[in-house]
Design a protein around this motif. Structure first.
Motif, PDB file in Angstrom:
ATOM      1  N   LYS A  89       0.819  -1.199   0.000  1.00 52.12           N
ATOM      2  CA  LYS A  89       0.000   0.000   0.000  1.00 52.12           C
ATOM      3  C   LYS A  89       0.859   1.257   0.000  1.00 52.12           C
ATOM      4  CE  LYS A  89      -3.422   0.081   2.918  1.00 52.12           C
ATOM      5  NZ  LYS A  89      -4.200  -0.101   4.161  1.00 52.12           N
ATOM      6  N   TYR A  90       1.948   1.219   0.748  1.00 45.90           N
ATOM      7  CA  TYR A  90       2.819   2.399   0.785  1.00 45.90           C
ATOM      8  C   TYR A  90       3.487   2.632  -0.570  1.00 45.90           C
ATOM      9  CZ  TYR A  90       6.673   5.502   1.866  1.00 45.90           C
ATOM     10  OH  TYR A  90       7.560   6.551   1.848  1.00 45.90           O
ATOM     11  N   LEU A  91       3.972   1.565  -1.198  1.00 49.69           N
ATOM     12  CA  LEU A  91       4.620   1.704  -2.502  1.00 49.69           C
ATOM     13  C   LEU A  91       3.633   2.140  -3.576  1.00 49.69           C
ATOM     14  CD1 LEU A  91       7.006  -1.382  -2.468  1.00 49.69           C
ATOM     15  CD2 LEU A  91       7.597   1.018  -2.170  1.00 49.69           C
ATOM     16  N   LEU A  92       2.369   1.748  -3.442  1.00 49.64           N
ATOM     17  CA  LEU A  92       1.349   2.254  -4.355  1.00 49.64           C
ATOM     18  C   LEU A  92       1.250   3.774  -4.262  1.00 49.64           C
ATOM     19  CD1 LEU A  92      -1.781  -0.089  -4.171  1.00 49.64           C
ATOM     20  CD2 LEU A  92      -0.169   0.149  -6.050  1.00 49.64           C
ATOM     21  N   LYS A  93       1.349   4.269  -3.042  1.00 50.38           N
ATOM     22  CA  LYS A  93       1.192   5.707  -2.819  1.00 50.38           C
ATOM     23  C   LYS A  93       2.299   6.513  -3.483  1.00 50.38           C
ATOM     24  CE  LYS A  93       0.710   9.120   0.881  1.00 50.38           C
ATOM     25  NZ  LYS A  93       0.634   9.341   2.339  1.00 50.38           N
ATOM     26  N   VAL A  94       3.514   5.980  -3.480  1.00 51.09           N
ATOM     27  CA  VAL A  94       4.649   6.735  -4.024  1.00 51.09           C
ATOM     28  C   VAL A  94       4.938   6.371  -5.487  1.00 51.09           C
ATOM     29  CG1 VAL A  94       5.701   6.935  -1.742  1.00 51.09           C
ATOM     30  CG2 VAL A  94       6.308   5.003  -3.204  1.00 51.09           C
ATOM     31  N   SER A  95       4.154   5.471  -6.088  1.00 48.96           N
ATOM     32  CA  SER A  95       4.408   5.088  -7.479  1.00 48.96           C
ATOM     33  C   SER A  95       3.912   6.169  -8.432  1.00 48.96           C
ATOM     34  CB  SER A  95       3.721   3.759  -7.787  1.00 48.96           C
ATOM     35  OG  SER A  95       2.320   3.927  -7.781  1.00 48.96           O
ATOM     36  N   ASP A  96       4.327   6.076  -9.683  1.00 43.96           N
ATOM     37  CA  ASP A  96       3.958   7.075 -10.680  1.00 43.96           C
ATOM     38  C   ASP A  96       2.555   6.837 -11.239  1.00 43.96           C
ATOM     39  OD1 ASP A  96       6.412   8.360 -10.467  1.00 43.96           O
ATOM     40  OD2 ASP A  96       7.351   7.025 -11.923  1.00 43.96           O
ATOM     41  N   ALA A  97       2.273   5.582 -11.593  1.00 43.81           N
ATOM     42  CA  ALA A  97       1.023   5.299 -12.306  1.00 43.81           C
ATOM     43  C   ALA A  97      -0.046   4.653 -11.435  1.00 43.81           C
ATOM     44  CB  ALA A  97       1.309   4.390 -13.509  1.00 43.81           C
ATOM     45  N   CYS A  98       0.342   4.017 -10.344  1.00 46.58           N
ATOM     46  CA  CYS A  98      -0.612   3.241  -9.546  1.00 46.58           C
ATOM     47  C   CYS A  98      -1.020   3.959  -8.263  1.00 46.58           C
ATOM     48  CB  CYS A  98      -0.012   1.877  -9.197  1.00 46.58           C
ATOM     49  SG  CYS A  98       0.571   0.941 -10.627  1.00 46.58           S
ATOM     50  N   ASN A  99      -0.750   5.267  -8.169  1.00 47.44           N
ATOM     51  CA  ASN A  99      -0.898   5.942  -6.878  1.00 47.44           C
ATOM     52  C   ASN A  99      -2.300   6.461  -6.600  1.00 47.44           C
ATOM     53  OD1 ASN A  99      -1.050   8.015  -8.671  1.00 47.44           O
ATOM     54  ND2 ASN A  99       0.957   8.894  -8.177  1.00 47.44           N
ATOM     55  N   TRP A 100      -3.269   6.125  -7.397  1.00 49.51           N
ATOM     56  CA  TRP A 100      -4.637   6.568  -7.102  1.00 49.51           C
ATOM     57  C   TRP A 100      -5.600   5.414  -7.340  1.00 49.51           C
ATOM     58  CZ3 TRP A 100      -5.888  10.035  -3.996  1.00 49.51           C
ATOM     59  CH2 TRP A 100      -7.127  10.649  -3.996  1.00 49.51           C
ATOM     60  N   SER A 101      -5.191   4.250  -6.846  1.00 40.81           N
ATOM     61  CA  SER A 101      -5.960   3.041  -7.126  1.00 40.81           C
ATOM     62  C   SER A 101      -7.086   2.800  -6.137  1.00 40.81           C
ATOM     63  CB  SER A 101      -5.029   1.824  -7.110  1.00 40.81           C
ATOM     64  OG  SER A 101      -4.511   1.625  -5.809  1.00 40.81           O
ATOM     65  N   GLY A 102      -7.159   3.578  -5.087  1.00 42.81           N
ATOM     66  CA  GLY A 102      -8.224   3.371  -4.119  1.00 42.81           C
ATOM     67  C   GLY A 102      -7.897   2.342  -3.063  1.00 42.81           C
ATOM     68  N   GLU A 103      -6.691   1.769  -3.082  1.00 45.25           N
ATOM     69  CA  GLU A 103      -6.328   0.742  -2.114  1.00 45.25           C
ATOM     70  C   GLU A 103      -5.390   1.270  -1.028  1.00 45.25           C
ATOM     71  OE1 GLU A 103      -4.775  -2.672  -4.014  1.00 45.25           O
ATOM     72  OE2 GLU A 103      -6.712  -3.341  -4.758  1.00 45.25           O
ATOM     73  N   LYS A 290     -14.152   4.808 -12.741  1.00 47.14           N
ATOM     74  CA  LYS A 290     -14.937   4.472 -11.557  1.00 47.14           C
ATOM     75  C   LYS A 290     -14.167   3.552 -10.622  1.00 47.14           C
ATOM     76  CE  LYS A 290     -19.238   2.036 -10.366  1.00 47.14           C
ATOM     77  NZ  LYS A 290     -20.419   1.328 -10.933  1.00 47.14           N
ATOM     78  N   TRP A 291     -13.374   2.646 -11.203  1.00 47.07           N
ATOM     79  CA  TRP A 291     -12.604   1.687 -10.407  1.00 47.07           C
ATOM     80  C   TRP A 291     -11.237   2.213  -9.980  1.00 47.07           C
ATOM     81  CZ3 TRP A 291     -13.705  -2.730 -14.435  1.00 47.07           C
ATOM     82  CH2 TRP A 291     -15.036  -3.128 -14.312  1.00 47.07           C
ATOM     83  N   LYS A 292     -10.927   3.489 -10.317  1.00 46.78           N
ATOM     84  CA  LYS A 292      -9.662   4.127  -9.925  1.00 46.78           C
ATOM     85  C   LYS A 292      -8.430   3.415 -10.488  1.00 46.78           C
ATOM     86  CE  LYS A 292     -11.956   6.946  -7.200  1.00 46.78           C
ATOM     87  NZ  LYS A 292     -12.159   8.367  -7.558  1.00 46.78           N
ATOM     88  N   VAL A 293      -8.520   2.958 -11.724  1.00 50.16           N
ATOM     89  CA  VAL A 293      -7.350   2.327 -12.350  1.00 50.16           C
ATOM     90  C   VAL A 293      -7.093   2.932 -13.729  1.00 50.16           C
ATOM     91  CG1 VAL A 293      -7.483   0.134 -11.112  1.00 50.16           C
ATOM     92  CG2 VAL A 293      -8.837   0.457 -13.202  1.00 50.16           C
ATOM     93  N   PHE A 294      -7.478   4.181 -13.926  1.00 50.42           N
ATOM     94  CA  PHE A 294      -7.381   4.794 -15.249  1.00 50.42           C
ATOM     95  C   PHE A 294      -5.928   4.822 -15.732  1.00 50.42           C
ATOM     96  CE2 PHE A 294      -7.473   7.941 -18.558  1.00 50.42           C
ATOM     97  CZ  PHE A 294      -8.739   7.828 -19.112  1.00 50.42           C
ATOM     98  N   ASP A 295      -4.994   5.154 -14.857  1.00 53.99           N
ATOM     99  CA  ASP A 295      -3.582   5.274 -15.236  1.00 53.99           C
ATOM    100  C   ASP A 295      -2.757   4.069 -14.802  1.00 53.99           C
ATOM    101  OD1 ASP A 295      -3.899   7.858 -16.358  1.00 53.99           O
ATOM    102  OD2 ASP A 295      -3.953   8.695 -14.335  1.00 53.99           O
ATOM    103  N   TRP A 296      -3.422   2.989 -14.460  1.00 52.35           N
ATOM    104  CA  TRP A 296      -2.724   1.824 -13.904  1.00 52.35           C
ATOM    105  C   TRP A 296      -1.727   1.252 -14.911  1.00 52.35           C
ATOM    106  CZ3 TRP A 296      -2.838  -0.057  -9.062  1.00 52.35           C
ATOM    107  CH2 TRP A 296      -2.264  -1.303  -8.834  1.00 52.35           C
ATOM    108  N   CYS A 297      -0.569   0.841 -14.404  1.00 55.45           N
ATOM    109  CA  CYS A 297       0.468   0.249 -15.249  1.00 55.45           C
ATOM    110  C   CYS A 297       0.838  -1.113 -14.669  1.00 55.45           C
ATOM    111  CB  CYS A 297       1.698   1.155 -15.322  1.00 55.45           C
ATOM    112  SG  CYS A 297       3.069   0.455 -16.260  1.00 55.45           S
ATOM    113  N   GLU A 298       0.602  -2.164 -15.432  1.00 55.22           N
ATOM    114  CA  GLU A 298       0.854  -3.515 -14.946  1.00 55.22           C
ATOM    115  C   GLU A 298       2.335  -3.760 -14.702  1.00 55.22           C
ATOM    116  OE1 GLU A 298      -0.357  -8.131 -16.115  1.00 55.22           O
ATOM    117  OE2 GLU A 298      -1.067  -6.431 -17.306  1.00 55.22           O
ATOM    118  N   GLU A 299       3.193  -3.229 -15.561  1.00 55.25           N
ATOM    119  CA  GLU A 299       4.631  -3.425 -15.379  1.00 55.25           C
ATOM    120  C   GLU A 299       5.125  -2.711 -14.126  1.00 55.25           C
ATOM    121  OE1 GLU A 299       6.627  -2.275 -18.948  1.00 55.25           O
ATOM    122  OE2 GLU A 299       6.278  -4.214 -19.918  1.00 55.25           O
ATOM    123  N   GLU A 300       4.538  -1.540 -13.825  1.00 55.46           N
ATOM    124  CA  GLU A 300       4.953  -0.831 -12.618  1.00 55.46           C
ATOM    125  C   GLU A 300       4.494  -1.575 -11.370  1.00 55.46           C
ATOM    126  OE1 GLU A 300       4.600   3.627 -10.657  1.00 55.46           O
ATOM    127  OE2 GLU A 300       4.522   3.340 -12.822  1.00 55.46           O
TER     128      GLU A 300
END
Length: 778
Positions: A89-103, A290-300
């Protein structure tokens, strides 16, 4: 059954259940993953030592392991510590693409736990360097799977995974929570595709009814049915001359699928494919926002989980090898050559079957309809070839991906998809391409027929056109592929589950639902007894296995159907209707299979259907090209148009009392005379007999001179008009596609505004947090 020994006090504690009200205060603890291995008889066995070593490596990562033995199996329950998910969860917060995933704020969902633990398990190594995949291949472990959640399973069965829910809306949010965004987006795409098939199916039925309306009144059909023209033999040796009127039924069927309406329908479907893709992008944007994964990057996310697994890990760098790429390209080309070679083999089989059916005397009906029977046989053999080559193509595509050595699983999946689709596309459509563009155009003419191996004459088109052969080929493949695939896809997993779960019934005994004081832990979780654990694990173990490419199979099936629906739809206007009916059942079939018949798929986060979008766009372009060529080259639309306005009775504009298409069939035929020594080489005297009378001439479909068999000026004029039409058709449709793509934005305005507000809210929260830290320090 052998269970690990438990203390007498714990057994006693698990017999007396707590009060229901008290039990509801506690949550049963479920394990994230289960490993299954064969029970070792010899503790010194190398396989057993590797089992123990791998379990020890998991314990070093602070994972809780529950080991239970049952007969000849050993089950290892794996439960990851909470610290792993806090790091994630912390690394999600500081990531570039996954930082607004709602988790980041909420507790980690079960699907996210499974995804993280799946990564940790597959990136745990023994001292020998072996990972879990290698241990599974070598039989150290028999199976690995995550567990279904019974409550959520019941919810999905009630709302979605049942046949009676065919016409109800899919619960995409529930699917996303349970199976992850990747599966949810597949069903969202499939549902959207099925919904938009409705207008295509309606227009296709209208075009079919249009052809049916002129079924009896068309002058072209009447000309064939009332003709006294004698046609040349269809094959060598035993084939005799025949009357054109004998093929009246064939002419009627041809008119159903080769009329003026097919041009408009082909253009409509090319534009429909573009509209479908553009509207799908809008639908996708609405849900991923709606699911908060608009900018999600699988590789990141893979990098995040790599750091969670090993903080000292070194990232696998991007690399490119011209040698490997060249080798893959050469091998892929070789595979395509083999596939095209199989197409030639199918053509040869059609020729041989036509000759054999025409030469036999036992079944008069088959002898009279040898051409149609040969087409049906060829279509069935093509379907069988598709089923065999699908398995071969999958193995070859995997091997080529291994040679490439992609950096991540996401890159491997993209590479595999491109290769597999390319192989499958050529496997399915090579034979159709031959029927559409080569059948009847390279067979030669009396006195100079083209023969395979100097023995078998190539097939000819019917005087009413070649489009009916393409329709029969498509109809047989599409109906067989959809019907048989769905039957086997559902019944085989169902029978397997029924057979396997008979063993699990031995564990169906009461144990008080495991709400016991002795089973309760400090954090409020309830540890079920070994019997309940094993009963739940066995239910999942006896389900059909899945892998990372299970969803790929569903995509491939639907994308190939999309290809059938768009590429050669000019020859088969009812294809969208068949696809619509199939998909209504396909959605529920896949849902029941995923929820009830198969082990749980590893939930994956994503924000798109991936490389499949590019594949669908490529199919849309191919649809424009193929339909333009089918109408311009395969169909008789252009020759009819030219005859109506240039060669027919209405060409000079003075004749009004007869139909403008009168005499068209006769105009497309050329006469061959038996007096020509070249014709005598192809047709023996025994073939030139009709109703007991010898004939001295016969007709065949072509624009040639009866004297020297050279192509007439009418042939070249029609050919020029054909190519002009193809160029005009494709430019007009491509222009319409570009206008439609420009007119429909990929992202709705409400999605853009919603994301704008989310970003602003996040910035405000970060600013408040910074001010709070500043005030605290001061």
């Amino acid at each position: 059954m052998e269970l690990r020994e438990r203390s007498k006090e714990q057994e006693d504690g698990c017999i007396e259940p707590l009060m229901p009200a008290l039990a509801s205060m506690f949550t049963p603890m479920t394990y994230d993953y289960v490993l299954v291995a064969e029970k070792a008889e010899d503790k010194e066995d190398a396989v057993y030592k590797k089992q123990v070593a791998f379990v020890d490596q998991l314990k070093k990562k602070n994972m809780k392991i529950a080991e239970i033995e049952l007969e000849d199996k050993v089950f290892y329950g794996v439960l990851a510590p909470s610290g792993v998910f806090e790091k994630y969860k912390y690394l999600l917060k500081v990531s570039d693409a996954c930082n607004w995933s709602g988790e980041m704020k909420d507790s980690v969902s079960k699907s996210t736990r499974i995804r993280i633990v799946h990564y940790l398990l597959h990136h745990t190594f023994l001292n020998t360097g072996e990972d879990l995949d290698e241990l599974l291949k070598r039989g150290v472990f028999e199976a690995i799977f995550c567990l279904h959640e019974r409550k959520q399973q019941k919810v999905l069965k009630r709302k979605w995974a049942r046949w009676t829910a065919i016409f109800t809306r899919q619960p995409f949010s529930d699917i996303r929570v349970y199976f992850g965004e990747k599966v949810a987006l597949y069903y969202l795409w499939l549902g959207w595709y099925t919904f938009l098939l409705l207008p295509a199916a309606i227009v296709g039925v209208i075009i079919f009814l249009y052809g049916l309306a002129f079924f009896k009144t068309s002058p072209l059909i009447q000309e064939v049915c009332e003709s006294d023209i004698i046609m040349c033999p269809r094959c060598d040796k035993r084939c005799e001359v025949w009357k054109l009127a004998d093929t009246c039924s064939y002419a009627k069927i041809s008119h159903l699928f080769d009329n003026e309406g097919t041009v408009a329908f082909a253009m409509f479907m090319a534009i429909w494919a573009t509209m479908f893709l553009e509207l799908w992008k809008r639908q996708r944007a609405k849900y991923v926002s709606k699911w908060k994964v608009f900018d999600w990057c699988e590789e990141e996310e893979e990098l995040i989980m790599e750091v969670v697994n090993n903080p000292d890990s070194i990232p696998k760098e991007f690399r490119h090898s011209y040698l490997r790429s060249g080798l893959v390209l050469a091998l892929a080309t070789l595979v395509l050559i083999v596939i095209i070679g199989l197409t030639h083999a199918l053509v040869l089989m059609r020729l041989v079957s036509r000759v054999l059916l025409a030469d036999q005397d036992e079944w008069e009906f088959l002898k009279e309809h040898a051409n149609t029977a040969a087409v049906l046989i060829g279509s069935t053999l093509h379907y069988i070839t598709i089923q065999i080559m699908t398995r071969v193509n999958r193995v070859v595509a995997f091997k080529l991906c291994e040679i490439e050595k992609c950096r991540s699983f996401a890159a491997t999946e993209r590479s595999f998809t491109v290769k597999m689709f390319t192989f499958q596309f050529f496997t399915v459509f090579s034979s159709l391409i031959y029927v559409a563009f080569f059948l009847g155009r390279i067979n030669g003419h009396p006195g100079n027929y083209v023969r395979l191996a100097g023995k078998w004459r190539l097939e000819e088109c019917h005087p009413s056109g070649c489009l009916t052969d393409l329709f029969i080929q498509m109809a047989v493949i599409l109906v067989l592929k959809q019907t048989l695939n769905n039957i086997f896809e559902f019944t085989i997993p169902w029978f397997k589950r029924c057979f396997r779960q008979s063993t699990a019934k031995k564990l169906q005994r009461r144990c008080g639902h495991c709400y016991r004081k002795a089973c309760r832990q400090d954090d409020g979780k309830v540890e079920p007894c070994d019997t309940c654990k094993l009963r739940d694990w066995m239910k999942n173990y006896h389900l059909n296995s899945v892998n990372a490419f299970s969803l790929f199979n569903e995509y491939l099936e639907m994308v190939m159907q999309f290809s059938f629906t768009t590429i050669f739809v000019a020859a088969f206007p009812l294809a969208p209707l068949l696809a619509l009916i199939n998909n209504l059942f396909e959605i529920r079939l896949d849902a029941i299979k995923m929820v009830s018949l198969e082990r749980r798929l590893v939930p994956k986060k994503t924000n798109d259907i991936g490389i499949w979008t590019k594949v669908l766009e490529a199919i849309g372009v191919l649809a424009v090209i193929a339909n333009g060529l089918v109408i311009g080259i395969s169909s008789d639309f252009i020759p009819r148009l030219v005859y109506r306005y240039h060669y027919g009775p209405c060409a000079n504009g003075t004749v009004t009392d007869i139909d403008c298409m009168t005499g068209y069939i006769n105009d497309t035929l050329t006469t061959a005379y038996l007096s020509d020594h070249r014709v005598q080489k192809d047709f023996g005297p025994q073939q030139m007999v009709l109703d007991g009378y010898n004939v001295t001439q016969c007709s065949y479909k072509d624009y040639r001179s009866s004297e020297d068999y050279s192509l007439t000026s009418q042939y070249w004029f029609i050919l020029a008009i054909r190519f002009a039409f193809v160029i005009l058709f494709e430019h007009v449709v491509v222009l319409c596609k570009f206008i439609a793509a420009w007119f429909i934005p990929d992202n709705p305005m409400r999605v853009k505004n919603s994301r704008l507000k989310d970003k602003l809210q996040r910035l405000k929260e970060e600013l408040r947090f910074m001010n709070y830290r500043y005030d605290t320090q001061v």
